[in-house]
Structures are given as structure tokens and as C-alpha cells.
Enzyme design. Sequence first.
Site: not given
Ligand code: PNS
Length: 166
Positions: A21, A45, A94, A132
Site C-alpha cells: 500500500h 465486514k 498484483r 493485508s
Molecule cells: O482493499 P480492498 O478490500 O480490496 O478495497 C475494496 C474497496 C474498498 C475499494 C471496494 O470494496 C469499494 O470500493 N467499496 C465501497 C463500495 C463501492 O463503491 N463499490 C463499488 C461499486 S458497487
Amino acid sequence: MMKMERICIYPGSFDPPTVGHMDLIRRGAKLFDRVVVAVLHNVSKHCAFTAQERVEMLRKACCDLPNVEAVSFEGLTADLARQMHACAMLRGVRSIKDYESEMTLAQLNTMLAPEVETVLLLTRPEHGCISSSAVKELAHFGGDFSPLVPACLAERIKQRLVCGHD
Ligand code: PNS
């Protein structure tokens, strides 16, 4: 004419932040005038760290980066991007597996906020196996996860993940 600041948001769970990150944040900070690291506060979550703790850890790890800030958010990243007047959303890739999920996410976000570009940066090869989840799994089974997390956060992360308290 006044030049518009180029703002990007870097959304994620960051539970906990990793060196992968951090590398992405540093690279984003060179590409954009401002990077807003956006920590998802997801009530459904289970996270090892609260959103506020993750924000504090990111602030500490980014204290040498004047154009980086960290906030928590609930809801859609597309809404946050608009609120922040961001021109882009940053994510790291990745692997092909990541690429597939990032492509879906980017398409949904483009549908919601077409003016916000998704910028995908390829993770550096040395960070390819870092996540993570890997930090949490190593901690759970007594492995050394310290090379995977920013040095300034290692002790705090150990206290929570290994000792179960701060
Ligand atoms: O670090 P992560 O868990 O891969 O991050 C995922 C994240 C936070 C980017 C994703 O889950 C997200 O954007 N969540 C907020 C809800 C949202 O906007 N979803 C996308 C459109 S449905």
C-alpha cells in the site's frame, strides 16, 4: 487562469496497511497533487482494526508525504470521489486475478461517475505476494510479518494481531 489541483483517491480496507500500500501511495503522490487515502468503514465486514485505527496508522506511515491525507468513508467510492473533487481513483494490481476484479470495480465506478478515471498501477514484483490477509495469516500462525508492514507500524500491528490487545 488558475490551475486545478489534481486529486486522486486511493480507496481500500487497509486492514492493516502494508508496504505494498505504501509503495502505491508514494507513487500516487508523485503523479497527483493530492492523494486522499480512503479507508472503507464497512460495518458488515469484520476487521482487525477499526476504521479510525486504520486511518491513524496510515497518517503515521505517511507523515513524510505532505500531499497525502487519510480519511474514512462509508458507502460508494464514486460518491466520495465526487465529494473530494477527485479526477481519479487509484488501485494496485498484483496479478491477473486482481486485474479481473479491478476491471469490474472500475467499470461499475465509471458507470456511477464517468468523469473519474480509474488509474491502475502494477504492483512492484517484490510486493506481489504482500496483502493485508497475508499479514493476518502470518501473525495468526506465529510467522514473521514485519517485512510486510511499514516499520513504524510493526509494533502496533503485533500488539493487536499477536497479543490480542494494544
Ligand atoms: O482493499 P480492498 O478490500 O480490496 O478495497 C475494496 C474497496 C474498498 C475499494 C471496494 O470494496 C469499494 O470500493 N467499496 C465501497 C463500495 C463501492 O463503491 N463499490 C463499488 C461499486 S458497487
